[in-house]
Every structure is written in structure tokens, then in C-alpha cells.
Design an enzyme around this catalytic site. Structure first.
Site, PDB file in Angstrom:
ATOM      1  CB  ALA A  66      -0.885  -0.025   1.231  1.00  0.00           C
ATOM      2  N   GLY A 111       0.746  -4.895   1.033  1.00  0.00           N
ATOM      3  CA  GLY A 111      -0.473  -4.975   0.217  1.00  0.00           C
ATOM      4  C   GLY A 111      -0.261  -5.729  -1.093  1.00  0.00           C
ATOM      5  CD  GLU A 114      -1.928  -7.258   3.271  1.00  0.00           C
ATOM      6  OE1 GLU A 114      -1.712  -6.127   2.774  1.00  0.00           O
ATOM      7  OE2 GLU A 114      -2.309  -7.409   4.443  1.00  0.00           O
ATOM      8  CD  GLU A 134       1.997  -5.274   5.830  1.00  0.00           C
ATOM      9  OE1 GLU A 134       2.805  -6.169   6.129  1.00  0.00           O
ATOM     10  OE2 GLU A 134       1.180  -5.376   4.902  1.00  0.00           O
TER      11      GLU A 134
HETATM   12  N1  CAA Z   1       4.598   3.150  -1.018  1.00  0.00           N
HETATM   13  C1  CAA Z   1       4.979   4.276  -1.639  1.00  0.00           C
HETATM   14  N2  CAA Z   1       6.098   4.381  -2.397  1.00  0.00           N
HETATM   15  C2  CAA Z   1       6.850   3.276  -2.541  1.00  0.00           C
HETATM   16  C3  CAA Z   1       6.512   2.050  -1.911  1.00  0.00           C
HETATM   17  C4  CAA Z   1       5.333   2.018  -1.125  1.00  0.00           C
HETATM   18  N3  CAA Z   1       4.888   0.891  -0.529  1.00  0.00           N
HETATM   19  N4  CAA Z   1       7.467   1.147  -2.213  1.00  0.00           N
HETATM   20  C5  CAA Z   1       8.350   1.774  -2.999  1.00  0.00           C
HETATM   21  N5  CAA Z   1       7.981   3.057  -3.209  1.00  0.00           N
HETATM   22  C6  CAA Z   1       8.671   4.083  -3.985  1.00  0.00           C
HETATM   23  C7  CAA Z   1       9.899   4.615  -3.265  1.00  0.00           C
HETATM   24  O1  CAA Z   1       9.538   5.602  -2.319  1.00  0.00           O
HETATM   25  C8  CAA Z   1      10.704   5.166  -4.407  1.00  0.00           C
HETATM   26  O2  CAA Z   1      10.165   6.405  -4.791  1.00  0.00           O
HETATM   27  P1  CAA Z   1      11.166   7.656  -5.145  1.00  0.00           P
HETATM   28  O3  CAA Z   1      11.928   7.159  -6.352  1.00  0.00           O
HETATM   29  O4  CAA Z   1      10.215   8.761  -5.440  1.00  0.00           O
HETATM   30  O5  CAA Z   1      12.030   7.837  -3.952  1.00  0.00           O
HETATM   31  C9  CAA Z   1      10.405   4.183  -5.543  1.00  0.00           C
HETATM   32  O6  CAA Z   1       9.199   3.510  -5.173  1.00  0.00           O
HETATM   33  C10 CAA Z   1      11.490   3.143  -5.716  1.00  0.00           C
HETATM   34  O7  CAA Z   1      11.698   2.515  -4.456  1.00  0.00           O
HETATM   35  P2  CAA Z   1      13.143   2.395  -3.769  1.00  0.00           P
HETATM   36  O8  CAA Z   1      14.024   3.518  -4.195  1.00  0.00           O
HETATM   37  O9  CAA Z   1      12.908   2.216  -2.293  1.00  0.00           O
HETATM   38  O10 CAA Z   1      13.657   1.045  -4.455  1.00  0.00           O
HETATM   39  P3  CAA Z   1      14.683  -0.014  -3.817  1.00  0.00           P
HETATM   40  O11 CAA Z   1      15.002  -0.949  -4.934  1.00  0.00           O
HETATM   41  O12 CAA Z   1      15.804   0.679  -3.130  1.00  0.00           O
HETATM   42  O13 CAA Z   1      13.838  -0.791  -2.704  1.00  0.00           O
HETATM   43  C11 CAA Z   1      11.919  -1.933  -1.812  1.00  0.00           C
HETATM   44  C12 CAA Z   1      12.756  -1.578  -3.076  1.00  0.00           C
HETATM   45  C13 CAA Z   1      12.738  -2.845  -0.914  1.00  0.00           C
HETATM   46  C14 CAA Z   1      10.664  -2.646  -2.292  1.00  0.00           C
HETATM   47  C15 CAA Z   1      11.566  -0.625  -1.073  1.00  0.00           C
HETATM   48  O14 CAA Z   1      11.012   0.290  -1.990  1.00  0.00           O
HETATM   49  C16 CAA Z   1      10.586  -0.829   0.044  1.00  0.00           C
HETATM   50  O15 CAA Z   1      10.944  -1.295   1.101  1.00  0.00           O
HETATM   51  N6  CAA Z   1       9.308  -0.420  -0.193  1.00  0.00           N
HETATM   52  C17 CAA Z   1       8.289  -0.489   0.828  1.00  0.00           C
HETATM   53  C18 CAA Z   1       7.824  -1.902   1.050  1.00  0.00           C
HETATM   54  C19 CAA Z   1       6.809  -1.954   2.167  1.00  0.00           C
HETATM   55  O16 CAA Z   1       7.102  -1.669   3.299  1.00  0.00           O
HETATM   56  N7  CAA Z   1       5.576  -2.339   1.819  1.00  0.00           N
HETATM   57  C20 CAA Z   1       4.476  -2.421   2.795  1.00  0.00           C
HETATM   58  C21 CAA Z   1       3.720  -1.141   2.782  1.00  0.00           C
HETATM   59  S1  CAA Z   1       2.529  -1.072   4.074  1.00  0.00           S
HETATM   60  C22 CAA Z   1       1.194  -1.951   3.528  1.00  0.00           C
HETATM   61  O17 CAA Z   1       1.196  -2.525   2.463  1.00  0.00           O
HETATM   62  C23 CAA Z   1       0.020  -1.966   4.458  1.00  0.00           C
HETATM   63  C24 CAA Z   1      -1.069  -2.894   4.120  1.00  0.00           C
HETATM   64  O18 CAA Z   1      -0.991  -4.090   4.408  1.00  0.00           O
HETATM   65  C25 CAA Z   1      -2.287  -2.416   3.525  1.00  0.00           C
END
Ligand code: CAA
Length: 260
Positions: A66, A111, A114, A134
Site C-alpha cells: 500500500a 499490500g 496480500e 508492515e
Molecule cells: N509506497 C509508496 N512508495 C513506494 C513504496 C510504497 N509501498 N514502495 C516503494 N515506493 C517508492 C519509493 O519511495 C521510491 O520512490 P522515489 O523514487 O520517489 O524515492 C520508488 O518507489 C522506488 O523505491 P526504492 O528507491 O525504495 O527502491 P529499492 O530498490 O531501493 O527498494 C523496496 C525496493 C525494498 C521494495 C523498497 O522500496 C521498500 O521497502 N518499499 C516499501 C515496502 C513496504 O514496506 N511495503 C508495505 C507497505 S505497508 C502496507 O502494504 C500496508 C497494508 O498491508 C495495507
């Protein structure tokens, strides 16, 4: 309807739906969720579509979760609403009367994991990675992870994955039953389409009723579930497709299903 974040194509009997925010690793914001919901309206009412391949744009991610930027400043009430929105749409996808195959090129996190679990079948590339990170963000999984992950991989493994926020590679995901099949990235979409077409070539009512029986049966006791199985089994004998499928077998000829 203007679609920005989700692409939709039809190819014969299958639909290909692509979450299309590659710059944000296809993260699900509310706009994207609503577009997905709108696409389900179209697919649900299209009798020519038998199976759906759901994927994420680009090589790097299926869906990286998400949208954290959108969630960051939510109030408790807004957080609850966001979870209800995601759960409602994922449940709709899970119960749609078509088979849904997730084709997972890369990250399926939060998400994204999920969303893949709300699909019927998951095909992953060798580069795919799965997890529910999360708790590392100070939240619980909110789009079904606390419920579908234990149902798929067992309670102990689900608790470990959710409590540690550990990301697993495709091979481990396969070994714990989270993924049906691993294929090279370059073959991912073709493999998913081939499976979707194979499913679309079977008796359509039988597929629809099998899915309903599995989904419903998984939620109730075995006796109720087996009664439901007997009901849908009986219902098959009111279809032309059953007559065609069995007559073609007996006459040793190819069958032609008409979905009636
Ligand atoms: N939400 C918003 N933006 C996201 C995102 C997310 N979940 N995941 C990645 N992005 C964005 C980053 O912010 C980045 O944007 P910018 O270029 O504008 O900075 C872009 O996507 C590329 O990401 P990274 O630079 O971080 O890429 P990376 O290769 O270094 O890392 C990754 C990849 C390990 C997937 C890392 O992006 C990451 O950890 N993302 C978040 C994963 C996460 O925590 N997901 C769970 C979200 S909470 C949820 O989902 C709740 C629920 O159950 C409903």
C-alpha cells in the site's frame, strides 16, 4: 472511464490487468484501488472473459505494498477506512466468477503480497520477493495478510513472517506453498497466459462452480462443505457443457463448450 494506474487488455478469453505505477513500484494508493474496482466491474460483466492475469508494470515489482506516502498521516478512522476499502476490493477479486492468476515479476510486499494472496493462483519469476513488512512501519497488515497468509502457509509460518517482517525469495515462497510455480522472468507473462488459456478451455460453469465450492468450503466445516460440493456437482448436470463434455468423451471427438 479514465484509467491511469491500472491497465486492462483483452486477449481472446483472457484479460490482462496491470498495476501501472512503476515509479512507485506499483504501490497501491486509493486511486489505484478504485481503478482496480472499476476494472472488476467491466470484467465481471463480460461473459467472454474466463480468466484474468494480474501483474505489475516493469520488471522490479508486482506491487511493493500500500502507498506509504498516502498512509503516513492518516488518522485512526482514515486508516480503518483504507483497510476496509482494500479488503472490500480484494475480497471481490477473490470471489469473482473467473479464475485470477497473479504473475509476480518482483516485489510482492505488504499490500502486494496480500493482493497476490487474493488471487487463485500465484506464478512468480525467479526474482520475485514476498513479505509482510508492515510491523517495521508500525502497522499491522491491513489488506488481508493476517487472515490469508495463515490460511495459505499455516499459522506458525505466517506469524513468523508477519512478526519478523522477513522478506522471502521466490524459492522459499514456493517451498511454503505461497507460490504455485516459479518461472524465468522473461517467460512470466507467457506462462501465466498459457495457464489462463488452459483454464479457459475447460468447462466454464464447472470452473466457476469449482472455485465457488473451494472458496466457500474453506470457510466452513467439512460436512457443510461436502453438502455444498454435492449441490454444485448436481448443478453441473443442468448445463449443456456437461452434456457436451461427456458426449464428446464417449464419441471420442473434440468438445466445444458454449458456457451454458
Ligand atoms: N509506497 C509508496 N512508495 C513506494 C513504496 C510504497 N509501498 N514502495 C516503494 N515506493 C517508492 C519509493 O519511495 C521510491 O520512490 P522515489 O523514487 O520517489 O524515492 C520508488 O518507489 C522506488 O523505491 P526504492 O528507491 O525504495 O527502491 P529499492 O530498490 O531501493 O527498494 C523496496 C525496493 C525494498 C521494495 C523498497 O522500496 C521498500 O521497502 N518499499 C516499501 C515496502 C513496504 O514496506 N511495503 C508495505 C507497505 S505497508 C502496507 O502494504 C500496508 C497494508 O498491508 C495495507
Amino acid at each position: 472511464m479514465e484509467l491511469k494506474n491500472v491497465l486492462f487488455e483483452k486477449e481472446g478469453k483472457i484479460a490482462i490487468v496491470t498495476i501501472n505505477r512503476p515509479k512507485a513500484l506499483n504501490a497501491l494508493n486509493s486511486e489505484t484501488l478504485k481503478e482496480l474496482d472499476n476494472i472488476l466491474d467491466i470484467i465481471e460483466n463480460d461473459d467472454e472473459i474466463y480468466a484474468i492475469v494480474l501483474t505489475g508494470a516493469g520488471d522490479k515489482a508486482f506491487v511493493a505494498g500500500a502507498d506509504i506516502t498516502e498512509m503516513k498521516d492518516l488518522s485512526a478512522l482514515e486508516g480503518r477506512r483504507f483497510s476496509i476499502l482494500g479488503n472490500k476490493i480484494f475480497r471481490r477479486l477473490e470471489n469473482i466468477e473467473k479464475v485470477v492468476i497473479a504473475a509476480i515479476p518482483g516485489f510482492a510486499l505488504g499490500g502486494g503480497c496480500e493482493l497476490s494472496m487474493a488471487c487463485d493462483i500465484r506464478i512468480a519469476s525467479e526474482k520475485a520477493k514476498f513479505g509482510q513488512p508492515e510491523v517495521g512501519l508500525g502497522i499491522t497488515p491491513g489488506f488481508g495478510g493476517t487472515q490469508r497468509l495463515p490460511r495459505l502457509v499455516g499459522e506458525g509460518r505466517a506469524k513468523e513472517l508477519i512478526f519478523t517482517a522477513r522478506i522471502v525469495k521466490a524459492e522459499e515462497a514456493y517451498n511454503i506453498g505461497l507460490v504455485n510455480k516459479i518461472v524465468p522472468l522473461e517467460n512470466l507473462i507467457d506462462e501465466a497466459k498459457a495457464m489462463a488459456n488452459l483454464i479457459a478451455s475447460q468447462g466454464p460453469a464447472a470452473i466457476r462452480l469449482s472455485k465457488a465450492a473451494i472458496n466457500r468450503g474453506m470457510q466452513c466445516d467439512i460436512d457443510t462443505a461436502l453438502m455444498y460440493e454435492a449441490e454444485v456437482f448436481g448443478e453441473c448436470f443442468s448445463t449443456e457443457d456437461q452434456k457436451e463434455g461427456m458426449t464428446a468423451f464417449v464419441e471420442k471427438r473434440d468438445k466445444t463448450f458454449k458456457n451454458n
